[in-house]
Structure formats: structure tokens, C-alpha cells
Design a protein around this motif. Sequence first.
Motif, PDB file in Angstrom:
ATOM      1  N   UNK A   1     -18.441  -2.847  17.982  1.00  0.00           N
ATOM      2  CA  UNK A   1     -18.037  -2.401  19.318  1.00  0.00           C
ATOM      3  C   UNK A   1     -18.365  -0.935  19.571  1.00  0.00           C
ATOM      4  N   UNK A   2     -18.565  -0.152  18.514  1.00  0.00           N
ATOM      5  CA  UNK A   2     -18.881   1.270  18.665  1.00  0.00           C
ATOM      6  C   UNK A   2     -20.370   1.538  18.836  1.00  0.00           C
ATOM      7  N   UNK A   3     -21.203   0.506  18.698  1.00  0.00           N
ATOM      8  CA  UNK A   3     -22.643   0.710  18.646  1.00  0.00           C
ATOM      9  C   UNK A   3     -23.351   0.843  19.995  1.00  0.00           C
ATOM     10  N   UNK A   4     -22.902   0.190  21.070  1.00  0.00           N
ATOM     11  CA  UNK A   4     -23.670   0.268  22.320  1.00  0.00           C
ATOM     12  C   UNK A   4     -24.014   1.675  22.798  1.00  0.00           C
ATOM     13  N   UNK A   5     -23.118   2.684  22.697  1.00  0.00           N
ATOM     14  CA  UNK A   5     -23.542   4.029  23.120  1.00  0.00           C
ATOM     15  C   UNK A   5     -24.724   4.563  22.310  1.00  0.00           C
ATOM     16  N   UNK A   6     -24.747   4.280  21.004  1.00  0.00           N
ATOM     17  CA  UNK A   6     -25.871   4.720  20.176  1.00  0.00           C
ATOM     18  C   UNK A   6     -27.133   3.951  20.534  1.00  0.00           C
ATOM     19  N   UNK A   7     -26.989   2.659  20.838  1.00  0.00           N
ATOM     20  CA  UNK A   7     -28.144   1.872  21.264  1.00  0.00           C
ATOM     21  C   UNK A   7     -28.736   2.444  22.548  1.00  0.00           C
ATOM     22  N   UNK A   8     -27.878   2.910  23.454  1.00  0.00           N
ATOM     23  CA  UNK A   8     -28.375   3.515  24.699  1.00  0.00           C
ATOM     24  C   UNK A   8     -29.066   4.847  24.421  1.00  0.00           C
ATOM     25  N   UNK A   9     -28.556   5.611  23.466  1.00  0.00           N
ATOM     26  CA  UNK A   9     -29.225   6.864  23.110  1.00  0.00           C
ATOM     27  C   UNK A   9     -30.630   6.609  22.617  1.00  0.00           C
ATOM     28  N   UNK A  10     -30.784   5.536  21.836  1.00  0.00           N
ATOM     29  CA  UNK A  10     -32.114   5.213  21.330  1.00  0.00           C
ATOM     30  C   UNK A  10     -33.056   4.862  22.474  1.00  0.00           C
ATOM     31  N   UNK A  11     -32.532   4.204  23.511  1.00  0.00           N
ATOM     32  CA  UNK A  11     -33.362   3.896  24.667  1.00  0.00           C
ATOM     33  C   UNK A  11     -33.931   5.168  25.287  1.00  0.00           C
ATOM     34  N   UNK A  12     -33.132   6.221  25.313  1.00  0.00           N
ATOM     35  CA  UNK A  12     -33.588   7.480  25.897  1.00  0.00           C
ATOM     36  C   UNK A  12     -34.672   8.141  25.045  1.00  0.00           C
ATOM     37  N   UNK A  13     -34.585   7.960  23.747  1.00  0.00           N
ATOM     38  CA  UNK A  13     -35.547   8.613  22.849  1.00  0.00           C
ATOM     39  C   UNK A  13     -36.961   8.051  22.970  1.00  0.00           C
ATOM     40  N   UNK A  14     -37.098   6.793  23.389  1.00  0.00           N
ATOM     41  CA  UNK A  14     -38.438   6.213  23.443  1.00  0.00           C
ATOM     42  C   UNK A  14     -39.316   6.905  24.477  1.00  0.00           C
ATOM     43  N   UNK A  15     -38.728   7.689  25.367  1.00  0.00           N
ATOM     44  CA  UNK A  15     -39.501   8.394  26.382  1.00  0.00           C
ATOM     45  C   UNK A  15     -40.138   9.673  25.833  1.00  0.00           C
ATOM     46  N   UNK A  16     -39.812  10.050  24.613  1.00  0.00           N
ATOM     47  CA  UNK A  16     -40.274  11.320  24.060  1.00  0.00           C
ATOM     48  C   UNK A  16     -41.207  11.070  22.880  1.00  0.00           C
ATOM     49  N   UNK A  17     -42.506  11.305  23.061  1.00  0.00           N
ATOM     50  CA  UNK A  17     -43.468  10.968  22.013  1.00  0.00           C
ATOM     51  C   UNK A  17     -43.287  11.756  20.723  1.00  0.00           C
ATOM     52  N   UNK A  18     -42.557  12.876  20.770  1.00  0.00           N
ATOM     53  CA  UNK A  18     -42.340  13.640  19.546  1.00  0.00           C
ATOM     54  C   UNK A  18     -41.219  13.063  18.688  1.00  0.00           C
ATOM     55  N   UNK A  19     -40.606  11.965  19.152  1.00  0.00           N
ATOM     56  CA  UNK A  19     -39.556  11.285  18.396  1.00  0.00           C
ATOM     57  C   UNK A  19     -39.955   9.826  18.222  1.00  0.00           C
ATOM     58  N   UNK A  20     -39.788   9.301  17.009  1.00  0.00           N
ATOM     59  CA  UNK A  20     -40.034   7.887  16.738  1.00  0.00           C
ATOM     60  C   UNK A  20     -38.697   7.234  16.423  1.00  0.00           C
ATOM     61  N   UNK A  21     -38.037   6.616  17.423  1.00  0.00           N
ATOM     62  CA  UNK A  21     -36.757   5.962  17.184  1.00  0.00           C
ATOM     63  C   UNK A  21     -36.962   4.541  16.665  1.00  0.00           C
ATOM     64  N   UNK A  22     -36.181   4.168  15.658  1.00  0.00           N
ATOM     65  CA  UNK A  22     -36.269   2.844  15.061  1.00  0.00           C
ATOM     66  C   UNK A  22     -34.871   2.259  14.949  1.00  0.00           C
ATOM     67  N   UNK A  23     -34.716   1.034  15.417  1.00  0.00           N
ATOM     68  CA  UNK A  23     -33.428   0.348  15.387  1.00  0.00           C
ATOM     69  C   UNK A  23     -33.413  -0.634  14.226  1.00  0.00           C
ATOM     70  N   UNK A  24     -32.542  -0.373  13.245  1.00  0.00           N
ATOM     71  CA  UNK A  24     -32.422  -1.232  12.067  1.00  0.00           C
ATOM     72  C   UNK A  24     -31.068  -1.940  12.116  1.00  0.00           C
TER      73      UNK A  24
END
Length: 253
Positions: free
Chosen positions: A56-79
Motif C-alpha cells: 500500500x505504500x508503493x504507489x507514490x514511489x511508482x508515480x515518482x518513477x513515472x516522472x523520471x522516464x522524462x529525463x534522459x540522464x536518469x535510467x529508472x528501473x522497476x523491480x
Amino acid sequence: MVASRRDAMVAGLLSVGGMLAAGPAWAQTVSVSPGQDAPAETSPVVVELFTSQGCSSCPPADRMLQEMVHHPQVLPLSLHVDYWDYLGWKDGLADPMFTRRQKAYARAQGSRMVYTPQMIIDGQGFVKGAHEVEVADEIARARLRPKSVRVEVGKAAGGGYHLEVLPTEGLAAGPMQVTLVHYLPHKQVEILRGENAGARIDYVNVVTFWRPVADWDGRAPLKLAFDPVQDRPGAVLVQRAGMGPIEAAARLP
């Protein structure tokens, strides 16, 4: 006015970069705006998010990862990990391999505890929960750390790739592991049971393949050819043995 989460993250990156008196590497980073191509020689910061559909605590972090995909200097990976499946909802994106990887990170840090969500930045910045300022600080610090390794990946004839891993200053003390990763760019999941019952959650850069392709001692340049394993985007990571820092990364072209 309250800034959006994306604006807050970018502001955090810029402010920390300024406070730490960034050099040329950071200047390259901040000169790249969302949606632009990063310089070819710039290794993106790898952000591993350990998450679960049953947390139940994960959705905010999942949304943060969505924001990171817009920045090519960051490679976000969801495991996605599987240790919350007993709560009533089996995470169809989870892999026991990622649970083992998170536990290995914990052991390397002298801890027996694992939790979700957790973000690990370049294998050495550990953030528990979805704390934007802490994550932005760790990403900025990772951009400022000198890189002892450079990775170059190009397309080869026949649909494969050629890879070269090079020490940037003569020697990059090994051992290190070169890993091939594939990921699903987007997956929306409707969760019917468990702690997130009734939620429809968007996941990004969901890792679907993770396998070492070579070991490297950090001395002479490493050259190899390999084929993609999945018809999905991917990346190559170079990480020090023993769950050490990720020294370099490159997206597959």
C-alpha cells in the motif's frame, strides 16, 4: 504556488548541483532538458525501485518513477518483488530474482531487513519510501561522482549489438559484472485484492530480463557482441562485484 512533483524533483537536482559546485559532468547533466537527447558520453544514473503491487505504500514511489522516464540522464528501473504476495494479491510482474537482489543489497549494507518501496541510486544511494528530496539529492550526488568506467553500445549487423567497456583513467579496479537488462516501458494493472484493492496503477520500465553477460577485471577494454533477448528496450549496466556501485550504464540504441 505548490510545484508539481516533477518540478520539485528537477528543482532538487538543480539546487543540489549548485550547492556542490558541480564540474563539467554536472554541467552536461543540467544542460539537458526533459525530452532532449543526453550526450552520448554521459552515463545515466540508474534508479532501481523495489516495489510490489501488494504494498500500500508503493504507489507514490511508482508515480515518482513515472516522472523520471522524462529525463534522459536518469535510467529508472522497476523491480517487482514477490514477498508481499501472501497478502492476498499475487504480483504478476514480480520475479524472485529481484527479491534476491534486494536482499543481497541489504546484506552488503549489514542489514537483514528489506522493505518496499526502496530506491537504490547507482547501487550506493539508499532511500526508503517515496521521499522526493532524498531521491533528488542522491541522483545529484551520483551525477557528481567521478566515473571510472565508460560503456559504449552500438548496433551490429544482423540485429545484434557490439559493446565496449573501457576504464576512463587507465585502470578501474575490478572485479565488475556486465549485465543486460530488458524492460517493459509501460504496464497498467488493475488490482482486485490485497492492500491496493480497487486501484488501477501505471508501472513504467518494468524489468522483464536481468542477466549477467560478462565479468570484467577493469584493466584492458572489454569488447563483446551480443543479441537482444527480448524485443523490448534495454540497457547494459556495469556494477562492482558484491553489490557495489554501478559504475556505468548505457541504453541499447
